[in-house]
Design a protein around this motif. Structure first.
Motif, PDB file in Angstrom:
ATOM      1  N   TYR A  65      15.276   8.483   0.512  1.00  0.00           N
ATOM      2  CA  TYR A  65      15.508   8.299  -0.927  1.00  0.00           C
ATOM      3  C   TYR A  65      16.610   9.239  -1.415  1.00  0.00           C
ATOM      4  N   HIS A  66      16.528  10.491  -1.005  1.00  0.00           N
ATOM      5  CA  HIS A  66      17.536  11.462  -1.423  1.00  0.00           C
ATOM      6  C   HIS A  66      18.920  11.097  -0.880  1.00  0.00           C
ATOM      7  N   CYS A  67      18.932  10.411   0.256  1.00  0.00           N
ATOM      8  CA  CYS A  67      20.204   9.975   0.839  1.00  0.00           C
ATOM      9  C   CYS A  67      20.648   8.617   0.293  1.00  0.00           C
ATOM     10  N   GLN A  68      19.858   8.061  -0.625  1.00  0.00           N
ATOM     11  CA  GLN A  68      20.137   6.763  -1.241  1.00  0.00           C
ATOM     12  C   GLN A  68      20.124   5.626  -0.221  1.00  0.00           C
ATOM     13  N   HIS A  69      19.311   5.764   0.783  1.00  0.00           N
ATOM     14  CA  HIS A  69      19.082   4.686   1.747  1.00  0.00           C
ATOM     15  C   HIS A  69      17.775   3.991   1.333  1.00  0.00           C
ATOM     16  N   TRP A  70      17.899   3.106   0.361  1.00  0.00           N
ATOM     17  CA  TRP A  70      16.723   2.560  -0.311  1.00  0.00           C
ATOM     18  C   TRP A  70      15.852   1.725   0.625  1.00  0.00           C
ATOM     19  N   SER A  71      16.459   0.861   1.450  1.00  0.00           N
ATOM     20  CA  SER A  71      15.659  -0.032   2.293  1.00  0.00           C
ATOM     21  C   SER A  71      14.844   0.760   3.311  1.00  0.00           C
ATOM     22  N   GLN A  72      15.447   1.814   3.892  1.00  0.00           N
ATOM     23  CA  GLN A  72      14.704   2.642   4.840  1.00  0.00           C
ATOM     24  C   GLN A  72      13.576   3.383   4.133  1.00  0.00           C
ATOM     25  N   ALA A  73      13.852   3.872   2.917  1.00  0.00           N
ATOM     26  CA  ALA A  73      12.813   4.568   2.162  1.00  0.00           C
ATOM     27  C   ALA A  73      11.652   3.627   1.862  1.00  0.00           C
ATOM     28  N   MET A  74      11.963   2.406   1.418  1.00  0.00           N
ATOM     29  CA  MET A  74      10.916   1.448   1.105  1.00  0.00           C
ATOM     30  C   MET A  74      10.084   1.124   2.336  1.00  0.00           C
ATOM     31  N   ALA A  75      10.738   0.952   3.479  1.00  0.00           N
ATOM     32  CA  ALA A  75      10.008   0.639   4.712  1.00  0.00           C
ATOM     33  C   ALA A  75       9.034   1.759   5.067  1.00  0.00           C
ATOM     34  N   ASP A  76       9.457   3.001   4.895  1.00  0.00           N
ATOM     35  CA  ASP A  76       8.575   4.129   5.213  1.00  0.00           C
ATOM     36  C   ASP A  76       7.424   4.229   4.212  1.00  0.00           C
ATOM     37  N   TYR A  77       7.702   4.032   2.933  1.00  0.00           N
ATOM     38  CA  TYR A  77       6.621   4.063   1.945  1.00  0.00           C
ATOM     39  C   TYR A  77       5.609   2.956   2.212  1.00  0.00           C
ATOM     40  N   ASN A  78       6.121   1.771   2.546  1.00  0.00           N
ATOM     41  CA  ASN A  78       5.213   0.655   2.830  1.00  0.00           C
ATOM     42  C   ASN A  78       4.337   0.958   4.043  1.00  0.00           C
ATOM     43  N   ARG A  79       4.927   1.571   5.063  1.00  0.00           N
ATOM     44  CA  ARG A  79       4.147   1.931   6.251  1.00  0.00           C
ATOM     45  C   ARG A  79       3.111   2.999   5.924  1.00  0.00           C
ATOM     46  N   ALA A  80       3.478   3.967   5.090  1.00  0.00           N
ATOM     47  CA  ALA A  80       2.521   5.007   4.692  1.00  0.00           C
ATOM     48  C   ALA A  80       1.336   4.387   3.958  1.00  0.00           C
ATOM     49  N   ILE A  81       1.608   3.406   3.114  1.00  0.00           N
ATOM     50  CA  ILE A  81       0.532   2.755   2.356  1.00  0.00           C
ATOM     51  C   ILE A  81      -0.328   1.903   3.278  1.00  0.00           C
ATOM     52  N   GLN A  82       0.270   1.278   4.290  1.00  0.00           N
ATOM     53  CA  GLN A  82      -0.511   0.521   5.265  1.00  0.00           C
ATOM     54  C   GLN A  82      -1.500   1.430   5.990  1.00  0.00           C
ATOM     55  N   LEU A  83      -1.050   2.636   6.296  1.00  0.00           N
ATOM     56  CA  LEU A  83      -1.904   3.571   7.023  1.00  0.00           C
ATOM     57  C   LEU A  83      -2.970   4.188   6.125  1.00  0.00           C
ATOM     58  N   ASN A  84      -2.639   4.407   4.861  1.00  0.00           N
ATOM     59  CA  ASN A  84      -3.598   4.979   3.909  1.00  0.00           C
ATOM     60  C   ASN A  84      -3.187   4.552   2.512  1.00  0.00           C
ATOM     61  N   SER A  85      -3.947   3.647   1.928  1.00  0.00           N
ATOM     62  CA  SER A  85      -3.588   3.097   0.618  1.00  0.00           C
ATOM     63  C   SER A  85      -4.146   3.920  -0.534  1.00  0.00           C
ATOM     64  N   ASN A  86      -4.700   5.078  -0.237  1.00  0.00           N
ATOM     65  CA  ASN A  86      -5.337   5.895  -1.277  1.00  0.00           C
ATOM     66  C   ASN A  86      -4.579   7.174  -1.577  1.00  0.00           C
ATOM     67  N   LYS A  87      -3.288   7.191  -1.321  1.00  0.00           N
ATOM     68  CA  LYS A  87      -2.477   8.372  -1.631  1.00  0.00           C
ATOM     69  C   LYS A  87      -1.592   8.045  -2.833  1.00  0.00           C
ATOM     70  N   ASP A  88      -1.928   8.610  -3.978  1.00  0.00           N
ATOM     71  CA  ASP A  88      -1.218   8.265  -5.218  1.00  0.00           C
ATOM     72  C   ASP A  88       0.250   8.687  -5.177  1.00  0.00           C
ATOM     73  N   LYS A  89       0.553   9.781  -4.479  1.00  0.00           N
ATOM     74  CA  LYS A  89       1.937  10.264  -4.461  1.00  0.00           C
ATOM     75  C   LYS A  89       2.875   9.280  -3.760  1.00  0.00           C
ATOM     76  N   VAL A  90       2.358   8.541  -2.782  1.00  0.00           N
ATOM     77  CA  VAL A  90       3.214   7.565  -2.099  1.00  0.00           C
ATOM     78  C   VAL A  90       3.608   6.448  -3.070  1.00  0.00           C
ATOM     79  N   TYR A  91       2.667   6.008  -3.884  1.00  0.00           N
ATOM     80  CA  TYR A  91       2.978   4.978  -4.872  1.00  0.00           C
ATOM     81  C   TYR A  91       3.976   5.501  -5.905  1.00  0.00           C
TER      82      TYR A  91
END
Length: 208
Positions: A65-91
């Protein structure tokens, strides 16, 4: 192209626990220096060692995100949510990425998820309120700020943002009241940047 980093050769001679500890230390050092491209391959190494740890994906998403690589950031956030959907900071982090992509509805939904998981996530409430205001959904913004105030944290920020919302909505008396409350709180606990921002909003209102 993201830069790579040469990992210390001593990593190969250490146990997994020692390696992970060193990698975490190197990541913290890189982040403290705002060397986000340097942190990415380090976190990638952590992911290879802890592939089921959602924190690693969330952290690498932040670096992208800080590097403005939005698609890579989104992919990582989506994977984090797949692994644990109860982390509010990821959302909350994914909402910021959606904002960068101008995906307003998706950002609002992510803030909703963050708040549902953690009703005391005041920053999510404030950011959602600011987004509603940017979309000229002033009533929804006021509700966000009101609920945030009810929880009793970051009040000076909330009064300032709610005052700005009232101002843009043409409710100047309400705006002045909130600005005054914010300035009173700033008098007890100064914040130069926030104080300057509120004063500029007041000046803009009075100059009309």
């Amino acid at each position: 192209m993201l830069s790579t980093v040469q990992l210390p050769t001593r990593l190969e001679q250490q146990s997994d626990a020692e390696t992970q500890k060193l990698l975490h230390t190197l990541v913290r050092q890189a982040v403290s220096q705002q060397a986000y491209t340097k942190a990415i391959p380090l976190i990638t190494c952590l992911i290879t060692k802890e592939p089921q740890n959602p924190n690693n994906y969330n952290n690498r998403g932040l670096m992208y995100y800080h590097c403005q690589h939005w698609s890579q950031a989104m992919a990582d956030y989506n994977r984090a949510i797949q692994l644990n959907s109860n982390k509010d900071k990821v959302y909350t982090n994914r909402a910021k990425c959606n904002l960068a992509l101008r995906q307003w509805s998706a950002a609002i939904a992510d803030y909703d998820c963050a708040i549902d998981i953690n009703p005391y996530n005041i920053k999510a409430r404030i950011r959602q309120g600011v987004l509603f205001r940017a979309l000229e959904m002033y009533n929804d913004a006021i509700v966000c700020f009101g609920l945030a105030l009810f929880l009793g944290k970051l009040n000076v920020h909330i009064y300032g943002e709610r005052g700005r919302t009232h101002q843009l909505n043409g409710l100047w008396n309400c705006a002045i009241g909130d600005y005054q409350r914010a300035l009173e709180l700033l008098y007890r606990s100064p914040n130069q940047f926030l104080g300057a921002q509120i004063q500029s909003w007041i000046s803009a209102m009075l100059s009309l």
